[in-house]
Design a protein around this motif. Structure first.
Motif, mmCIF file in Angstrom:
data_model
loop_
_atom_site.group_PDB
_atom_site.id
_atom_site.type_symbol
_atom_site.label_atom_id
_atom_site.label_comp_id
_atom_site.label_asym_id
_atom_site.label_seq_id
_atom_site.Cartn_x
_atom_site.Cartn_y
_atom_site.Cartn_z
ATOM 1 N N ARG A 189 0.809 -1.217 0.000
ATOM 2 C CA ARG A 189 0.000 0.000 0.000
ATOM 3 C C ARG A 189 0.842 1.267 0.000
ATOM 4 O O ARG A 189 0.310 2.366 -0.178
ATOM 5 C CB ARG A 189 -0.944 -0.002 1.204
ATOM 6 C CG ARG A 189 -1.989 -1.105 1.123
ATOM 7 C CD ARG A 189 -2.933 -1.107 2.326
ATOM 8 N NE ARG A 189 -3.935 -2.148 2.180
ATOM 9 C CZ ARG A 189 -5.079 -2.022 1.514
ATOM 10 N NH1 ARG A 189 -5.361 -0.862 0.938
ATOM 11 N NH2 ARG A 189 -5.931 -3.013 1.428
ATOM 12 N N VAL A 205 0.495 0.567 -6.526
ATOM 13 C CA VAL A 205 0.126 0.243 -5.150
ATOM 14 C C VAL A 205 -0.999 -0.789 -5.192
ATOM 15 O O VAL A 205 -1.536 -1.102 -6.250
ATOM 16 C CB VAL A 205 -0.357 1.494 -4.370
ATOM 17 C CG1 VAL A 205 0.791 2.426 -4.046
ATOM 18 C CG2 VAL A 205 -1.453 2.224 -5.142
ATOM 19 N N ASN A 206 -1.367 -1.289 -4.035
ATOM 20 C CA ASN A 206 -2.481 -2.215 -3.936
ATOM 21 C C ASN A 206 -3.783 -1.492 -4.302
ATOM 22 O O ASN A 206 -4.037 -0.389 -3.827
ATOM 23 C CB ASN A 206 -2.561 -2.764 -2.508
ATOM 24 C CG ASN A 206 -3.565 -3.879 -2.379
ATOM 25 O OD1 ASN A 206 -4.765 -3.639 -2.319
ATOM 26 N ND2 ASN A 206 -3.091 -5.109 -2.342
ATOM 27 N N THR A 207 -4.605 -2.116 -5.145
ATOM 28 C CA THR A 207 -5.825 -1.459 -5.624
ATOM 29 C C THR A 207 -7.109 -2.024 -5.029
ATOM 30 O O THR A 207 -8.203 -1.695 -5.481
ATOM 31 C CB THR A 207 -5.908 -1.543 -7.160
ATOM 32 O OG1 THR A 207 -5.870 -2.927 -7.571
ATOM 33 C CG2 THR A 207 -4.776 -0.783 -7.825
ATOM 34 N N ASP A 233 -8.757 -1.464 -2.223
ATOM 35 C CA ASP A 233 -9.692 -0.456 -1.721
ATOM 36 C C ASP A 233 -10.248 0.404 -2.848
ATOM 37 O O ASP A 233 -11.403 0.846 -2.795
ATOM 38 C CB ASP A 233 -9.016 0.430 -0.667
ATOM 39 C CG ASP A 233 -8.877 -0.272 0.674
ATOM 40 O OD1 ASP A 233 -9.548 -1.301 0.886
ATOM 41 O OD2 ASP A 233 -8.097 0.209 1.516
ATOM 42 N N ASP A 269 -1.577 8.685 -5.118
ATOM 43 C CA ASP A 269 -1.521 7.428 -4.365
ATOM 44 C C ASP A 269 -2.944 6.918 -4.173
ATOM 45 O O ASP A 269 -3.660 7.367 -3.283
ATOM 46 C CB ASP A 269 -0.835 7.665 -3.014
ATOM 47 C CG ASP A 269 -0.804 6.419 -2.144
ATOM 48 O OD1 ASP A 269 -1.242 5.344 -2.615
ATOM 49 O OD2 ASP A 269 -0.354 6.529 -0.989
ATOM 50 N N ALA A 293 -3.980 4.179 -3.051
ATOM 51 C CA ALA A 293 -4.184 3.288 -1.908
ATOM 52 C C ALA A 293 -4.420 4.088 -0.635
ATOM 53 O O ALA A 293 -4.870 3.531 0.367
ATOM 54 C CB ALA A 293 -2.992 2.354 -1.719
#
Length: 210
Positions: free
Chosen positions: A49, A93-95, A97, A128, A130
């Motif tokens: 994240r 980044v982690n997607t 959310d 960003d 995340a």
């Protein structure tokens, strides 16, 4: 007729595909018979994240000496669709959310607006996607209520829908994005030229009973 678009915010081709699909749909007289549904697909589910290296740097690792030419092609094709793809600013980044936010927006009738805002935030503005505060701001800019977004982000709402989309993608043979599933047919690429997409959609519409 249902058009399901499997996509991930990290994918520049998904931004290009979104534009091309929109162009294809404008040339179809029976557009009102078509419903576009955005489906979640994580290209990098194990991505952290915290933003790290840029998309350009990651692509250099993947493609080695071929990277500059491939990156230039992506940027050129994006520009042809009116998009500014700043891959040197975008940081993967982690997607998860972001996908949950997309489902919240879908429940409010704002799925397309939300996906557009997320894609521009990541690929053009280098934000960003995340970060909870960023997602809240983007949600509000897309038309969502700030309290609804904060409540969603603070819990696990819509997590089950993201996972369900990903299971369905695997069952349908979706192995990359952007992919279209039209009325349950086998997936097709959404990066095709708008004229070709339009013909495919017209054929599917002609075969659709409703």
């Amino acid at each position: 007729m249902k058009i399901e678009m499997y996509a991930d915010v990290l994918c520049p081709w998904c931004y290009i595909g979104k534009r091309r699909l929109a162009t294809a749909l404008t040339g179809i007289p029976d557009r009102h018979r078509m419903e576009v549904v955005w489906r979640s697909y994580e290209l990098a589910p194990h991505e952290g994240r915290a933003p790290g290296r840029t998309a350009t740097e990651a692509m250099a690792d993947w493609w080695a000496d071929a990277a500059p030419a491939r990156i230039a092609r992506i940027r050129t094709l994006g520009a042809a669709e009116g998009l500014k793809l700043n891959l040197h600013l975008a940081r993967p980044v982690n997607t998860f959310d972001a996908h949950r936010l997309g489902h919240l927006a879908a429940d409010r009738g704002l799925a397309d607006e939300m996906m557009e805002r997320l894609l521009r935030a990541y690929h053009t503005e280098g934000l960003d996607i995340a970060a909870p505060d960023t997602l809240e701001r983007l949600g509000v800019e897309a038309g969502l209520d700030a309290t609804d977004v904060r409540t969603m982000l603070a819990g696990d709402a819509y997590a089950d829908r993201v996972r369900a989309d990903e299971r369905r993608a695997a069952e349908r043979g979706v192995t990359g994005v952007p992919s279209l599933v039209v009325d349950g047919r086998p997936p097709i690429s959404a990066v095709q030229a708008p004229d070709r997409l339009r013909r495919l959609l017209r054929d599917c519409l002609a075969a659709s009973p409703t």
